[in-house]
Design a protein around this motif. Structure first.
Motif, PDB file in Angstrom:
ATOM      1  N   ALA A 125      37.445 -21.486  20.151  1.00  0.00           N
ATOM      2  CA  ALA A 125      36.596 -21.386  18.970  1.00  0.00           C
ATOM      3  C   ALA A 125      35.317 -20.619  19.282  1.00  0.00           C
ATOM      4  O   ALA A 125      34.852 -19.787  18.497  1.00  0.00           O
ATOM      5  CB  ALA A 125      36.262 -22.789  18.443  1.00  0.00           C
ATOM      6  N   ARG A 126      34.744 -20.882  20.440  1.00  0.00           N
ATOM      7  CA  ARG A 126      33.516 -20.192  20.840  1.00  0.00           C
ATOM      8  C   ARG A 126      33.713 -18.692  20.880  1.00  0.00           C
ATOM      9  O   ARG A 126      32.898 -17.917  20.381  1.00  0.00           O
ATOM     10  CB  ARG A 126      33.151 -20.635  22.260  1.00  0.00           C
ATOM     11  CG  ARG A 126      32.081 -21.663  22.318  1.00  0.00           C
ATOM     12  CD  ARG A 126      31.707 -21.899  23.765  1.00  0.00           C
ATOM     13  NE  ARG A 126      32.190 -23.203  24.207  1.00  0.00           N
ATOM     14  CZ  ARG A 126      31.870 -23.746  25.361  1.00  0.00           C
ATOM     15  NH1 ARG A 126      31.115 -23.091  26.229  1.00  0.00           N
ATOM     16  NH2 ARG A 126      32.311 -24.934  25.683  1.00  0.00           N
ATOM     17  N   THR A 127      34.796 -18.307  21.513  1.00  0.00           N
ATOM     18  CA  THR A 127      35.089 -16.888  21.654  1.00  0.00           C
ATOM     19  C   THR A 127      35.304 -16.257  20.279  1.00  0.00           C
ATOM     20  O   THR A 127      34.741 -15.194  19.959  1.00  0.00           O
ATOM     21  CB  THR A 127      36.330 -16.705  22.539  1.00  0.00           C
ATOM     22  OG1 THR A 127      36.123 -17.418  23.759  1.00  0.00           O
ATOM     23  CG2 THR A 127      36.577 -15.246  22.840  1.00  0.00           C
ATOM     24  N   ALA A 128      36.101 -16.921  19.455  1.00  0.00           N
ATOM     25  CA  ALA A 128      36.369 -16.410  18.114  1.00  0.00           C
ATOM     26  C   ALA A 128      35.066 -16.306  17.313  1.00  0.00           C
ATOM     27  O   ALA A 128      34.847 -15.344  16.563  1.00  0.00           O
ATOM     28  CB  ALA A 128      37.360 -17.333  17.397  1.00  0.00           C
ATOM     29  N   HIS A 129      34.186 -17.268  17.500  1.00  0.00           N
ATOM     30  CA  HIS A 129      32.928 -17.278  16.743  1.00  0.00           C
ATOM     31  C   HIS A 129      32.079 -16.068  17.096  1.00  0.00           C
ATOM     32  O   HIS A 129      31.496 -15.424  16.220  1.00  0.00           O
ATOM     33  CB  HIS A 129      32.168 -18.574  17.034  1.00  0.00           C
ATOM     34  CG  HIS A 129      31.102 -18.889  16.041  1.00  0.00           C
ATOM     35  ND1 HIS A 129      29.849 -18.316  16.082  1.00  0.00           N
ATOM     36  CD2 HIS A 129      31.102 -19.686  14.945  1.00  0.00           C
ATOM     37  CE1 HIS A 129      29.130 -18.774  15.074  1.00  0.00           C
ATOM     38  NE2 HIS A 129      29.854 -19.606  14.366  1.00  0.00           N
ATOM     39  N   LEU A 130      32.023 -15.754  18.363  1.00  0.00           N
ATOM     40  CA  LEU A 130      31.237 -14.592  18.767  1.00  0.00           C
ATOM     41  C   LEU A 130      31.801 -13.319  18.151  1.00  0.00           C
ATOM     42  O   LEU A 130      31.052 -12.448  17.687  1.00  0.00           O
ATOM     43  CB  LEU A 130      31.205 -14.485  20.295  1.00  0.00           C
ATOM     44  CG  LEU A 130      30.332 -13.355  20.836  1.00  0.00           C
ATOM     45  CD1 LEU A 130      28.868 -13.618  20.537  1.00  0.00           C
ATOM     46  CD2 LEU A 130      30.519 -13.189  22.334  1.00  0.00           C
ATOM     47  N   LEU A 131      33.127 -13.199  18.136  1.00  0.00           N
ATOM     48  CA  LEU A 131      33.746 -12.014  17.538  1.00  0.00           C
ATOM     49  C   LEU A 131      33.390 -11.923  16.050  1.00  0.00           C
ATOM     50  O   LEU A 131      33.033 -10.853  15.550  1.00  0.00           O
ATOM     51  CB  LEU A 131      35.259 -12.050  17.722  1.00  0.00           C
ATOM     52  CG  LEU A 131      35.763 -12.001  19.167  1.00  0.00           C
ATOM     53  CD1 LEU A 131      37.289 -12.044  19.186  1.00  0.00           C
ATOM     54  CD2 LEU A 131      35.253 -10.767  19.895  1.00  0.00           C
ATOM     55  N   CYS A 132      33.473 -13.037  15.359  1.00  0.00           N
ATOM     56  CA  CYS A 132      33.123 -13.038  13.935  1.00  0.00           C
ATOM     57  C   CYS A 132      31.659 -12.629  13.736  1.00  0.00           C
ATOM     58  O   CYS A 132      31.346 -11.802  12.870  1.00  0.00           O
ATOM     59  CB  CYS A 132      33.349 -14.426  13.332  1.00  0.00           C
ATOM     60  SG  CYS A 132      35.071 -14.891  13.125  1.00  0.00           S
ATOM     61  N   GLU A 133      30.782 -13.198  14.539  1.00  0.00           N
ATOM     62  CA  GLU A 133      29.371 -12.890  14.359  1.00  0.00           C
ATOM     63  C   GLU A 133      29.087 -11.416  14.607  1.00  0.00           C
ATOM     64  O   GLU A 133      28.395 -10.765  13.818  1.00  0.00           O
ATOM     65  CB  GLU A 133      28.498 -13.745  15.291  1.00  0.00           C
ATOM     66  CG  GLU A 133      27.019 -13.384  15.152  1.00  0.00           C
ATOM     67  CD  GLU A 133      26.090 -14.227  16.002  1.00  0.00           C
ATOM     68  OE1 GLU A 133      26.270 -15.462  16.066  1.00  0.00           O
ATOM     69  OE2 GLU A 133      25.150 -13.656  16.602  1.00  0.00           O
ATOM     70  N   VAL A 134      29.624 -10.902  15.691  1.00  0.00           N
ATOM     71  CA  VAL A 134      29.377  -9.495  15.985  1.00  0.00           C
ATOM     72  C   VAL A 134      29.942  -8.615  14.870  1.00  0.00           C
ATOM     73  O   VAL A 134      29.292  -7.664  14.417  1.00  0.00           O
ATOM     74  CB  VAL A 134      29.952  -9.109  17.361  1.00  0.00           C
ATOM     75  CG1 VAL A 134      29.878  -7.607  17.582  1.00  0.00           C
ATOM     76  CG2 VAL A 134      29.200  -9.835  18.462  1.00  0.00           C
ATOM     77  N   GLY A 135      31.136  -8.944  14.403  1.00  0.00           N
ATOM     78  CA  GLY A 135      31.734  -8.164  13.319  1.00  0.00           C
ATOM     79  C   GLY A 135      30.853  -8.146  12.080  1.00  0.00           C
ATOM     80  O   GLY A 135      30.569  -7.083  11.523  1.00  0.00           O
ATOM     81  N   VAL A 136      30.403  -9.304  11.666  1.00  0.00           N
ATOM     82  CA  VAL A 136      29.585  -9.384  10.454  1.00  0.00           C
ATOM     83  C   VAL A 136      28.242  -8.703  10.652  1.00  0.00           C
ATOM     84  O   VAL A 136      27.771  -7.956   9.779  1.00  0.00           O
ATOM     85  CB  VAL A 136      29.395 -10.859  10.037  1.00  0.00           C
ATOM     86  CG1 VAL A 136      28.328 -10.968   8.958  1.00  0.00           C
ATOM     87  CG2 VAL A 136      30.706 -11.430   9.538  1.00  0.00           C
ATOM     88  N   ARG A 137      27.616  -8.937  11.792  1.00  0.00           N
ATOM     89  CA  ARG A 137      26.304  -8.333  12.000  1.00  0.00           C
ATOM     90  C   ARG A 137      26.407  -6.814  12.098  1.00  0.00           C
ATOM     91  O   ARG A 137      25.524  -6.092  11.617  1.00  0.00           O
ATOM     92  CB  ARG A 137      25.637  -8.925  13.248  1.00  0.00           C
ATOM     93  CG  ARG A 137      25.137 -10.344  13.008  1.00  0.00           C
ATOM     94  CD  ARG A 137      24.570 -10.975  14.270  1.00  0.00           C
ATOM     95  NE  ARG A 137      23.498 -10.164  14.845  1.00  0.00           N
ATOM     96  CZ  ARG A 137      23.086 -10.256  16.104  1.00  0.00           C
ATOM     97  NH1 ARG A 137      23.666 -11.110  16.928  1.00  0.00           N
ATOM     98  NH2 ARG A 137      22.113  -9.481  16.541  1.00  0.00           N
ATOM     99  N   ARG A 138      27.457  -6.335  12.732  1.00  0.00           N
ATOM    100  CA  ARG A 138      27.654  -4.881  12.776  1.00  0.00           C
ATOM    101  C   ARG A 138      27.833  -4.325  11.369  1.00  0.00           C
ATOM    102  O   ARG A 138      27.254  -3.297  11.013  1.00  0.00           O
ATOM    103  CB  ARG A 138      28.880  -4.531  13.610  1.00  0.00           C
ATOM    104  CG  ARG A 138      28.641  -4.610  15.112  1.00  0.00           C
ATOM    105  CD  ARG A 138      29.910  -4.138  15.816  1.00  0.00           C
ATOM    106  NE  ARG A 138      30.319  -2.862  15.295  1.00  0.00           N
ATOM    107  CZ  ARG A 138      30.161  -1.702  15.920  1.00  0.00           C
ATOM    108  NH1 ARG A 138      29.625  -1.663  17.108  1.00  0.00           N
ATOM    109  NH2 ARG A 138      30.557  -0.589  15.340  1.00  0.00           N
ATOM    110  N   GLU A 139      28.641  -5.007  10.599  1.00  0.00           N
ATOM    111  CA  GLU A 139      28.880  -4.544   9.238  1.00  0.00           C
ATOM    112  C   GLU A 139      27.570  -4.508   8.444  1.00  0.00           C
ATOM    113  O   GLU A 139      27.265  -3.523   7.765  1.00  0.00           O
ATOM    114  CB  GLU A 139      29.894  -5.464   8.544  1.00  0.00           C
ATOM    115  CG  GLU A 139      30.333  -4.979   7.177  1.00  0.00           C
ATOM    116  CD  GLU A 139      31.395  -5.907   6.588  1.00  0.00           C
ATOM    117  OE1 GLU A 139      32.544  -5.476   6.469  1.00  0.00           O
ATOM    118  OE2 GLU A 139      31.075  -7.061   6.254  1.00  0.00           O
ATOM    119  N   THR A 140      26.810  -5.596   8.550  1.00  0.00           N
ATOM    120  CA  THR A 140      25.539  -5.660   7.834  1.00  0.00           C
ATOM    121  C   THR A 140      24.585  -4.563   8.280  1.00  0.00           C
ATOM    122  O   THR A 140      23.813  -4.026   7.481  1.00  0.00           O
ATOM    123  CB  THR A 140      24.882  -7.038   8.059  1.00  0.00           C
ATOM    124  OG1 THR A 140      25.812  -8.046   7.679  1.00  0.00           O
ATOM    125  CG2 THR A 140      23.616  -7.166   7.233  1.00  0.00           C
TER     126      THR A 140
END
Lengths: 234, 234
Positions: free
Chosen positions: A148-163
């Motif tokens: 979950a931790r690893t997946a969470h980091l991927l999600c965060e980076v994806g969203v922040r990059r998009e933003t």
DNA sequence: CGATAAGTTGAGAGTACTCAACCACGGTGG
DNA sequence: CCACCGTGGTTGAGTACTCTCAACTTATCG
């Protein structure tokens, strides 16, 4: 400093007078190579670094030599806004990739913040959003398992990059080694490897050496227990 | 609001005019019982809570129901300063003990911050110090073992209590259950118990039900890998 | 003095770590 | 052009820290 004005233009709109203030801030541009340090723990930086391009990481060492990465910064982030008001650095800032930065005189930035409430609020708010991300990371490291931790980091980076306007959330470069990911997640590189391969085996992501493709965003977000509210985007 | 003026009087001295502004802030006093919530995750508080007496904790839940305590607040702390500029709460605030708080109108506090740079800097700095504590907690949770983590929390609470004028760092009440300590440390209550008993067996601390006596401060700080620099005290 | 919440302890399980070997990719130089 | 080298990625086996579950004890309160 148009990039700076663009970044601070939300949530409150800046006035032309604010742009004038920002444009007049004393600053120097600098290009950094991967691995180069911008700030050293216990140092006394007199400037504040605004990231124009590239990625930086911020980390601190614990007694036994282990390292915790406490933040990943993307273009448009202030990398060390805390040094406008705190004299001594409590962690290191390091370029992850080649970076372009603007080093802004800290005292001048504070003056600008109090000369214009719109600027001041935007900067203060930036500090507060960053603190919110820290809180989520604490919960991530303290209360989620490796997958979950690893997946969470991927999600965060994806969203922040998009933003940040760097591309789609589902496909991006992640210029971090598994060792670095481990240091950000409170895991070892070996365990990060197994977590990533697990997510891949589940069909949630695909990877090449340094790029990530999210094949099933909802599935990944569910695995990550990811809710972007903590990013406080508009 | 003399307690507020006292808290904000460092690092920059407040002027009499600042005291006037602070005294005029619209606020209400409230008494809280243990367990009472001040802020709920996803809520939209319109006030900002200054803690006059008692302890509060701030926490967030992850998907499987586990909880991470992200901060412990002591008298003289702002408990939710982030809500002056962030609309939606990203975590809960709960009274750990009976508390007296001053609920300050958030908009008025922001106005005060920009009416007086001394006030604004003190508030912004408060946010930044808090963020530094978050970073240290990340390192603590991510990179130290149970024994060191537990010891680190004891050191931090001791020093912060002392700085807040609540007594000596080596002897204090810690009104938290082992379950709550675990939620703050990313451990289970059982493991907190074993860690505390271990520190006791080593002769570093002595305990009664809710009070802690540090028998060997240097030994405890060494076990904790504790360096108070991140608290940014003067 | 019983009820309840919190603390303590033991045993067994599981997640994550350590160590170590091997593989793959990129860069460099012959 | 291709072999070599180094960094980083992958995998397996064994270990250890921490968790889970459950029972039991101790404190506190009505």
């Amino acid at each position: 400093m148009t990039a700076l004005a663009r970044r601070l233009d939300t949530p409150d709109r800046l006035e032309p007078a604010d742009d004038t203030i920002l444009a007049a801030l004393p600053h120097i541009r600098r290009e950094l190579e991967p691995g180069q340090y911008l700030v050293r723990d216990q140092g006394h930086p007199k400037y504040c670094c605004f990231l124009l391009s590239g990625f930086t990481i911020r980390h601190k060492f614990v007694g036994d030599g282990a390292r915790q990465i406490v933040a990943i910064n993307l273009p448009g982030d202030f990398v060390d806004l805390q040094h406008v008001l705190l004299e001594t650095a409590d962690h290191n800032v390091e370029a992850l990739t080649a970076c372009s930065v603007a080093l802004i005189d800290a005292a001048a930035l504070v003056d600008g913040a109090f000369a214009s409430p719109a600027i001041g609020k935007a900067l203060w708010r930036h500090s507060l959003v960053e603190a919110s991300i820290f809180r989520e990371w604490m919960a991530n490291i303290g209360r989620r398992d490796g997958r979950a931790r690893t997946a969470h980091l991927l999600c965060e980076v994806g969203v922040r990059r998009e933003t940040a306007g760097l591309g789609a959330r589902a496909q991006f470069e992640l210029p971090m080694t598994q060792e670095q990911l481990g240091d950000a997640l409170g895991l070892t590189a070996v365990h990060v490897n197994r977590s990533l391969r697990g997510l891949e085996a589940e069909g949630l992501i695909a990877r090449t050496r340094r790029s990530v493709t999210v094949l099933d965003w909802n599935g990944l977000a569910a695995a990550a227990d990811f809710d972007p509210a903590y990013l406080h985007h508009r």
